[in-house]
Design an enzyme around this catalytic site. Structure first.
Site, PDB file in Angstrom:
ATOM      1  N   ASP A  13      -4.644   6.044  -1.753  1.00 47.47           N
ATOM      2  CA  ASP A  13      -4.585   6.029  -3.419  1.00 47.47           C
ATOM      3  C   ASP A  13      -5.314   6.850  -3.912  1.00 47.47           C
ATOM      4  O   ASP A  13      -5.993   6.586  -4.729  1.00 47.47           O
ATOM      5  CB  ASP A  13      -4.944   4.672  -3.815  1.00 47.47           C
ATOM      6  CG  ASP A  13      -4.561   3.529  -3.176  1.00 47.47           C
ATOM      7  OD1 ASP A  13      -3.255   3.616  -2.850  1.00 47.47           O
ATOM      8  OD2 ASP A  13      -4.886   2.480  -2.590  1.00 47.47           O
ATOM      9  N   LYS A  16      -2.351  11.032  -4.264  1.00 43.43           N
ATOM     10  CA  LYS A  16      -1.431  12.304  -3.581  1.00 43.43           C
ATOM     11  C   LYS A  16      -0.163  12.491  -4.101  1.00 43.43           C
ATOM     12  O   LYS A  16       0.161  13.669  -4.084  1.00 43.43           O
ATOM     13  CB  LYS A  16      -1.380  11.578  -2.110  1.00 43.43           C
ATOM     14  CG  LYS A  16      -2.353  11.544  -1.132  1.00 43.43           C
ATOM     15  CD  LYS A  16      -2.008  11.253   0.235  1.00 43.43           C
ATOM     16  CE  LYS A  16      -1.945   9.968   0.518  1.00 43.43           C
ATOM     17  NZ  LYS A  16      -2.952   8.879   0.343  1.00 43.43           N
ATOM     18  N   GLY A  40       2.490   4.148  -1.424  1.00 46.23           N
ATOM     19  CA  GLY A  40       3.314   4.165  -2.656  1.00 46.23           C
ATOM     20  C   GLY A  40       2.630   5.284  -3.463  1.00 46.23           C
ATOM     21  O   GLY A  40       1.770   5.472  -3.746  1.00 46.23           O
ATOM     22  N   HIS A  41       3.956   6.102  -3.426  1.00 48.68           N
ATOM     23  CA  HIS A  41       3.560   7.560  -4.178  1.00 48.68           C
ATOM     24  C   HIS A  41       4.010   7.653  -5.373  1.00 48.68           C
ATOM     25  O   HIS A  41       5.357   7.359  -5.543  1.00 48.68           O
ATOM     26  CB  HIS A  41       4.029   8.612  -3.372  1.00 48.68           C
ATOM     27  CG  HIS A  41       2.931   8.853  -2.031  1.00 48.68           C
ATOM     28  ND1 HIS A  41       3.454   9.716  -0.886  1.00 48.68           N
ATOM     29  CD2 HIS A  41       1.995   8.214  -1.391  1.00 48.68           C
ATOM     30  CE1 HIS A  41       2.582   9.525  -0.138  1.00 48.68           C
ATOM     31  NE2 HIS A  41       1.673   8.597  -0.509  1.00 48.68           N
ATOM     32  N   GLN A 224      -1.581   7.144   3.254  1.00 50.28           N
ATOM     33  CA  GLN A 224      -2.821   6.460   3.644  1.00 50.28           C
ATOM     34  C   GLN A 224      -4.216   7.362   3.423  1.00 50.28           C
ATOM     35  O   GLN A 224      -3.721   8.562   2.799  1.00 50.28           O
ATOM     36  CB  GLN A 224      -2.903   5.460   4.725  1.00 50.28           C
ATOM     37  CG  GLN A 224      -1.877   4.212   4.697  1.00 50.28           C
ATOM     38  CD  GLN A 224      -0.530   4.573   4.977  1.00 50.28           C
ATOM     39  OE1 GLN A 224      -0.390   5.092   6.130  1.00 50.28           O
ATOM     40  NE2 GLN A 224       0.471   3.916   4.284  1.00 50.28           N
TER      41      GLN A 224
HETATM   42  P1  IMP Z   1      -0.900  -1.927   6.748  1.00 51.67           P
HETATM   43  O1  IMP Z   1      -0.693  -0.614   6.632  1.00 51.67           O
HETATM   44  O2  IMP Z   1      -0.045  -2.653   5.925  1.00 51.67           O
HETATM   45  O3  IMP Z   1      -0.994  -2.483   8.185  1.00 51.67           O
HETATM   46  O4  IMP Z   1      -2.267  -2.517   6.136  1.00 51.67           O
HETATM   47  C1  IMP Z   1      -3.574  -2.045   6.635  1.00 51.67           C
HETATM   48  C2  IMP Z   1      -4.549  -1.616   5.589  1.00 51.67           C
HETATM   49  O5  IMP Z   1      -4.145  -0.281   5.153  1.00 51.67           O
HETATM   50  C3  IMP Z   1      -4.919  -2.738   4.515  1.00 51.67           C
HETATM   51  O6  IMP Z   1      -6.382  -2.479   4.143  1.00 51.67           O
HETATM   52  C4  IMP Z   1      -3.848  -1.912   3.553  1.00 51.67           C
HETATM   53  O7  IMP Z   1      -4.463  -2.227   2.117  1.00 51.67           O
HETATM   54  C5  IMP Z   1      -4.257  -0.647   3.846  1.00 51.67           C
HETATM   55  N1  IMP Z   1      -2.926   0.416   3.309  1.00 51.67           N
HETATM   56  C6  IMP Z   1      -1.911   0.417   4.008  1.00 51.67           C
HETATM   57  N2  IMP Z   1      -1.181   1.249   3.203  1.00 51.67           N
HETATM   58  C7  IMP Z   1      -1.858   1.930   2.154  1.00 51.67           C
HETATM   59  C8  IMP Z   1      -1.685   2.951   1.160  1.00 51.67           C
HETATM   60  O8  IMP Z   1      -0.681   3.612   0.970  1.00 51.67           O
HETATM   61  N3  IMP Z   1      -2.962   2.915   0.446  1.00 51.67           N
HETATM   62  C9  IMP Z   1      -4.114   2.424   0.327  1.00 51.67           C
HETATM   63  N4  IMP Z   1      -4.226   1.476   1.290  1.00 51.67           N
HETATM   64  C10 IMP Z   1      -3.132   1.317   2.217  1.00 51.67           C
END
Ligand code: IMP
Length: 430
Positions: A13, A16, A40-41, A224
């Site tokens: 977040d 990007k 989420g972009h 991420q």
């Molecule tokens: P997962 O990727 O759904 O397994 O989530 C694992 C951790 O990564 C959690 O804390 C999510 O909130 C975080 N996370 C996953 N994708 C994103 C992203 O695109 N932006 C921010 N945090 C993310």
């Protein structure tokens, strides 16, 4: 070497989407190499807002090739829905401009069900995943029982693969008290999506090698951030992929050394969604203010993001591990009007000082930040397009960040609008 990788240097977040869109205009090829539709972009182009999760950001621009690399875990239903949604906004998506790696692993409904069940079972110590099945899908990939995109084209293989998958999952489901899955239903689901996915499928590594040799400009779009990396992040409160630059090679099949510049996207303060350590978190009016001004809600899950001061120790660690050459500093304008600002320059833990973020869960949860304090600025930096438009105190804040990170701020982003950007060095022109 003109290829560029964009990597989030915090917990995701960082903003990007805007920077990747801005760079993708200059690129010929845009590649996603890890993660899935947990990302989420958000792109704002000519007043239209596009929210992308799985599609590479280049897809909304004409004349670009977008590649979903083998390192991505693909939920076929989510992908098809996203393609349809973006198409209704007037974007052309076809096998001419979208390529899916034949060796990418699939996310199936069983994975998101397991993701949610595992989170519920963790109770208080839940990770706060996006619930999209990312972790369970990567577990199956590493466990050698995933169904891959190429399996969709062969019914006999697919049947074998589904049996192997269900052998594992049904044992697990039994333990969790869930109904076992029937191979017929899973095969029917795969039969339904296969004809829509297969036209996009190619050996993406081969195409990338060719495009690279032709001198096409390739942009690697990380999802991420480094602190969510499965090895280098705040484990176990991380995502299930490697988010660092090295992943761009394994996750696309392009040879090591094919990236000339790594841009770290860095927010001018810190945010995090989900659980886990966050040393500079401000669970008070400072954090509330940052969240409100920065519209800090998750793109995918709409969860409120936790907010805090800039952590230079953590970002410096990300810079080194991900080989970041320069940063794009985003959302500087969110700091406008704050009386004073703090930057974390070290930690104290168990009577010792640290200039890095130690790995143990206990240390990560208990380090106390050592801060430097800076005077804020009352002027607006929103929409600034040159250093001349920035107040002196904002420049001092940026300069100190550069010193602490040991890399320059090559790009500054001063609003969600793509032209509200101060470009010091163009990552593609090296
Ligand atoms: P997962 O990727 O759904 O397994 O989530 C694992 C951790 O990564 C959690 O804390 C999510 O909130 C975080 N996370 C996953 N994708 C994103 C992203 O695109 N932006 C921010 N945090 C993310």
């Amino acid at each position: 070497m003109t290829n560029v990788a964009v990597i989030g240097s915090q917990w995701g977040d960082e903003g990007k989407g805007k920077i990747v869109d801005w760079l993708s205009e200059k690129a010929d090829v845009i590649v996603r190499f890890q993660g899935g539709h947990n990302a989420g972009h958000t792109l704002v182009i000519d007043g239209k807002t596009y929210k992308l999760s799985l599609l590479p950001s280049g897809v909304v621009r004409k004349g670009k090739i977008s590649i979903i690399g083998n390192g991505v875990v693909i939920d076929p239903e989510a992908l098809l829905e996203e393609i349809e949604r973006v198409k209704t906004m007037g974007v052309d998506i076809s096998p001419k401009n979208l390529v899916i790696a034949e060796n990418a692993a699939l996310i199936l409904p069983v994975h998101s069900q397991l993701d949610k069940a595992a989170e519920a079972a963790r109770g208080e110590s839940k990770i706060g995943t996006t619930g999209r099945g990312i972790g369970p899908a990567y577990e199956d990939k590493v466990g050698r029982r995933a169904i891959r995109v190429c399996d969709l084209s062969d019914k006999d293989i697919l049947k074998e693969r589904v049996d192997a998958l269900l052998f594992h999952h049904n044992a697990l489901r039994k333990g969790l008290g869930a109904e076992p899955l029937n191979a017929k239903d899973v095969l029917a689901f795969l039969d339904k999506v296969a004809p829509k996915i297969l036209p996009f499928v190619q050996p993406a590594w081969l195409l990338l090698d060719k495009l690279n040799r032709e001198g096409k400009r390739i942009l690697f779009e990380g999802a991420q951030g480094v602190m969510l990396d499965d090895d280098h992040g705040t484990y176990p409160y991380v995502t299930s992929s490697n988010t660092v630059t090295g992943s761009a090679f394994t996750g696309s099949g392009l040879k090591v050394g094919s990236i000339g510049y790594v841009l770290g996207i860095t927010k001018a303060y810190t945010t995090r969604v989900g659980s886990g350590p966050f040393p500079t978190e401000q669970d008070n009016e400072v954090g509330e203010g940052l969240g409100a001004r920065g519209h800090e809600f998750g793109t995918v899950t709409k969860r409120k993001r936790r907010c805090g001061w800039f952590d230079a120790v953590m970002v410096r660690q990300a810079v080194k591990i991900a080989g970041i050459n320069g940063i794009a500093l985003t959302k500087l304008d969110v700091l406008d009007g704050m009386k004073e600002l703090k930057i974390c320059v070290g930690y104290e833990y168990a009577g010792k000082q640290y200039d890095y973020f130690p790995a143990s869960i206990k240390a990560q949860a208990n380090v106390k930040p050592i801060y430097e304090t800076f005077p804020g600025w009352s002027e607006s930096t929103s929409g600034a397009r040159s250093y001349r438009d920035l107040p002196a105190n904002a420049i001092k804040y940026i300069r100190r960040i550069e010193e602490l990170l040991e890399v320059p701020a090559d790009i500054l982003s001063t609003s969600p609008e793509r032209d509200d950007t101060i470009l010091i060095k163009d990552p593609f022109s090296r």
